[in-house]
Design an enzyme around this catalytic site. Sequence first.
Site, PDB file in Angstrom:
ATOM      1  N   ASP A  66      42.964  46.971  35.827  1.00  0.00           N
ATOM      2  CA  ASP A  66      42.788  46.690  36.459  1.00  0.00           C
ATOM      3  C   ASP A  66      41.489  47.091  37.311  1.00  0.00           C
ATOM      4  O   ASP A  66      40.673  48.694  37.680  1.00  0.00           O
ATOM      5  CB  ASP A  66      43.775  46.654  38.650  1.00  0.00           C
ATOM      6  CG  ASP A  66      43.643  46.385  39.742  1.00  0.00           C
ATOM      7  OD1 ASP A  66      43.241  44.998  38.996  1.00  0.00           O
ATOM      8  OD2 ASP A  66      43.278  46.965  40.461  1.00  0.00           O
ATOM      9  N   THR A  99      38.155  41.009  40.066  1.00  0.00           N
ATOM     10  CA  THR A  99      37.687  42.256  40.684  1.00  0.00           C
ATOM     11  C   THR A  99      36.685  42.769  38.894  1.00  0.00           C
ATOM     12  O   THR A  99      35.606  42.265  39.226  1.00  0.00           O
ATOM     13  CB  THR A  99      38.178  43.593  40.924  1.00  0.00           C
ATOM     14  OG1 THR A  99      39.411  43.582  39.935  1.00  0.00           O
ATOM     15  CG2 THR A  99      38.804  43.261  42.384  1.00  0.00           C
ATOM     16  N   THR A 100      37.518  42.412  38.172  1.00  0.00           N
ATOM     17  CA  THR A 100      36.471  42.095  36.926  1.00  0.00           C
ATOM     18  C   THR A 100      35.482  41.646  36.398  1.00  0.00           C
ATOM     19  O   THR A 100      34.286  41.629  36.492  1.00  0.00           O
ATOM     20  CB  THR A 100      37.269  42.481  35.468  1.00  0.00           C
ATOM     21  OG1 THR A 100      38.295  43.538  35.639  1.00  0.00           O
ATOM     22  CG2 THR A 100      36.746  43.007  34.427  1.00  0.00           C
ATOM     23  N   ASP A 389      48.117  42.229  42.413  1.00  0.00           N
ATOM     24  CA  ASP A 389      47.249  41.521  42.355  1.00  0.00           C
ATOM     25  C   ASP A 389      47.817  39.819  42.866  1.00  0.00           C
ATOM     26  O   ASP A 389      47.346  39.065  43.287  1.00  0.00           O
ATOM     27  CB  ASP A 389      46.785  41.459  40.868  1.00  0.00           C
ATOM     28  CG  ASP A 389      46.014  42.407  41.219  1.00  0.00           C
ATOM     29  OD1 ASP A 389      45.635  42.847  42.082  1.00  0.00           O
ATOM     30  OD2 ASP A 389      45.458  42.835  39.636  1.00  0.00           O
TER      31      ASP A 389
END
Length: 544
Positions: A66, A99-100, A389
């Site tokens: 994550d 997010t990545t 998520d």
Amino acid sequence: MAQLGGGNQPILILPEGTNRLLGRDAQRMNIMAGKVLAETVRTTLGPKGMDKMLVDSLGDIVVTNDGVTILKEMDIEHPAAKMLVEVAKTQEDEVGDGTTTAVIIAGELLKKAEGLLDQDIHPTVIATGYRQAAEKAQEILNVISIDADDRDTLLKVAMTAMTGKGTEKARKPLAELIVSAVKQVEEDGEVDTDHIKIEKKDGAVVDDSTLVQGVIIDKERVHPGMPSKIEDAKIALLNSAIEVKETEVDAEIRITDPAQMQAFIEQEEQMIRDMIYKVEDSGANVLFCQKGIDDLAQHYLAKAGILAVRRVKKSDMEKLAKATGAKVVTNLEDLSFNDLGQAGKVVERKISGDDMIFVEECKDPKAVTLLVRGSTSHVVDEIERAVDDAIGVVASTVEDKKVVAGGGAPEIAISKGLKEYADSISGREQLAVSAFAEALEIVPKTLAENAGLDSIDALVDLRAAHEKSLYMGLDVFKGEVTDMYRAGVVEPQRVKKQAMQSAAEAAEMILRIDDVIASTGAGRAEMEGMEGMGGMPGGMPPMM
């Protein structure tokens, strides 16, 4: 930092020991920091992404893929890198996923900007071009989005978010629980994800995870004499202590006779007893107290057959109120039947060696609890992150009612649209818009690399496929280009929207910096490292 004045007398402007990087050097260092950070999380992207093991100074281990968790757990020093961590945190808060993606797009935008800076294009021109490209990208994203918020789409969205995050085997049952939870707490088209509590316990398989139509409190009843199960529960929520109040000012009580002492003790007992009578009179058979419950009060509550729990967290009290319809009462004197909440049953169960209170079978609760199970603590932690998520993306889809295909399809479609748009504008901004378009291709390229596929072949195939359909993306399991919408790989529009917007803004902000002044102390170490490009192999600036 000195400057020669008249008579060769140095004029000190900044204190001694201050480090300063100017112009191209400052930009080069900041861009390098952004690129290194993006490279760090890049290998975690997609269903075939790898995990990172993070060990802190105390030896605690976190195993995750994550993006935001990795960036939070890493001890990042570099000021520009910290700005990209903020991008990931914003993405997590706003959408809960992507997010990545946000960080690697920001890193790639900086990398492309470096090439433009080498061509002597001014940073302001690049920033303006990036802003134009980001606005156009939002327009294209609206065109390629699909309207949908039916249960089937929501399940696909949840499963896409959890793919490759340690929940592979139980994706479908978990997705069912998550969609049910989000739909349950939805009010007027809005979803407050804080009303979905995630309680995690190891010692069982992921399939044993359950959704409770109510709240689980990680506490036990205060007295063993109390019933451990109450059907048709009438629940009182109290946020004051059940004990004799201490005087606020120092008071001295003089007792001259043993009988007076006895009377004093009896009076205190009577006050406690009256408090319990008040709870009984209201008709409550379950009591949740935010503060303490006196030992004597526990005894009387047990005698009255009331199940009581003390020191319940404020957030749990709010969820109990949402789930049961009870009102949180501050003064016990005001407690009445109208303040009570309802639940089908309240029961104490032992889960993985710990006693927990289950408030279940609430009627149309607006707060629910997901009990997430896993074999070990590290496994259950990662499953919790995946579930968190998935809750975020399902909530976004319910609110916006718009989705896009996954597998790099929207990035390729937007990149194609931006290249056409770049040809229509004049000036040097055209180069920045083209660079933005190319930077977006990092997403499908990384998906291919992480799956062990040839990234160049994958990009070529994707571009060719997009001449026919906007929904063509990379199926990393089959290693081929396919219609991702038909394959059930869908993501909320908001994930892509937020990722591109925040990545563009962060890159723009970093590019505008042409002077880094680090004062003695906090920023000194990394500035010294930056000047020497030491601290990391391959001449990277120190970040950790």
